[in-house]
Design a protein around this motif. Structure first.
Motif, PDB file in Angstrom:
ATOM      1  N   PHE A 134      56.517  -0.588  67.215  1.00 41.05           N
ATOM      2  CA  PHE A 134      54.475  -1.133  68.035  1.00 41.05           C
ATOM      3  C   PHE A 134      55.101  -0.401  66.836  1.00 41.05           C
ATOM      4  CE2 PHE A 134      50.711   0.004  69.435  1.00 41.05           C
ATOM      5  CZ  PHE A 134      50.607  -1.109  70.427  1.00 41.05           C
ATOM      6  N   LEU A 135      53.661  -1.030  66.075  1.00 43.79           N
ATOM      7  CA  LEU A 135      53.625  -0.837  64.321  1.00 43.79           C
ATOM      8  C   LEU A 135      52.020  -1.091  64.198  1.00 43.79           C
ATOM      9  CD1 LEU A 135      55.668  -3.143  62.557  1.00 43.79           C
ATOM     10  CD2 LEU A 135      56.535  -1.063  62.177  1.00 43.79           C
ATOM     11  N   ILE A 136      51.139  -0.296  63.864  1.00 40.60           N
ATOM     12  CA  ILE A 136      49.418   0.876  63.674  1.00 40.60           C
ATOM     13  C   ILE A 136      49.789   0.647  62.319  1.00 40.60           C
ATOM     14  CG2 ILE A 136      48.032   1.459  64.325  1.00 40.60           C
ATOM     15  CD1 ILE A 136      49.043   2.222  66.778  1.00 40.60           C
ATOM     16  N   ASN A 137      48.692  -1.013  61.065  1.00 46.52           N
ATOM     17  CA  ASN A 137      48.653  -0.195  59.721  1.00 46.52           C
ATOM     18  C   ASN A 137      47.060   0.458  59.614  1.00 46.52           C
ATOM     19  OD1 ASN A 137      50.268  -1.325  58.417  1.00 46.52           O
ATOM     20  ND2 ASN A 137      50.765  -2.761  59.389  1.00 46.52           N
ATOM     21  N   VAL A 138      47.016   1.179  58.886  1.00 48.49           N
ATOM     22  CA  VAL A 138      45.153   1.567  59.182  1.00 48.49           C
ATOM     23  C   VAL A 138      45.058   2.333  57.780  1.00 48.49           C
ATOM     24  CG1 VAL A 138      44.246   4.393  59.430  1.00 48.49           C
ATOM     25  CG2 VAL A 138      45.930   3.449  60.928  1.00 48.49           C
TER      26      VAL A 138
END
Length: 113
Positions: A13-17
């Motif tokens: 589950f990838l989250i880019n910020v």
């Protein structure tokens, strides 16, 4: 800006910020995050947060986001640290102890697989 990508094949589950993060961005992210985790069994996924250069006045909101991550039941939580997050964490001694018991900071995706 937050961007979510779920990779079923990799179990990630990838989250880019990145960018300038406002309170509205945080609220929108929470809504999108809740919708996405409803669709999966979080205990089968690693959460990977990939921060890019970002700025925010919502430091307490960012802490709340990580609290939410820790309560979501992911197998493991990783931060891909290419911008020096580790050196800039502003946490109390107790918060750091708890944070590092739940989150692993890595320098590349290879360390996750």
């Amino acid at each position: 800006m937050f961007k979510i990508n779920v990779s079923e094949t990799d179990g990630m589950f990838l989250i880019n910020v990145g960018g300038n993060i406002s309170k509205e961005d945080v609220n929108e992210f929470f809504m999108e995050y809740k919708e996405n985790i409803k669709k999966i069994k979080t205990s089968r996924y690693n959460l990977v947060v990939q921060p890019h250069e970002f700025e925010t006045d919502e430091k307490s909101s960012m802490k709340n986001i990580f609290k939410k991550f820790m309560k979501s039941g992911f197998k493991r939580i990783y931060i891909l640290d290419k911008i020096g997050i580790k050196e800039n964490l502003q946490l109390s001694k107790l918060e750091k102890k708890f944070f590092y018991s739940k989150v692993t900071i890595v320098e590349s995706m290879d360390e996750i697989k």
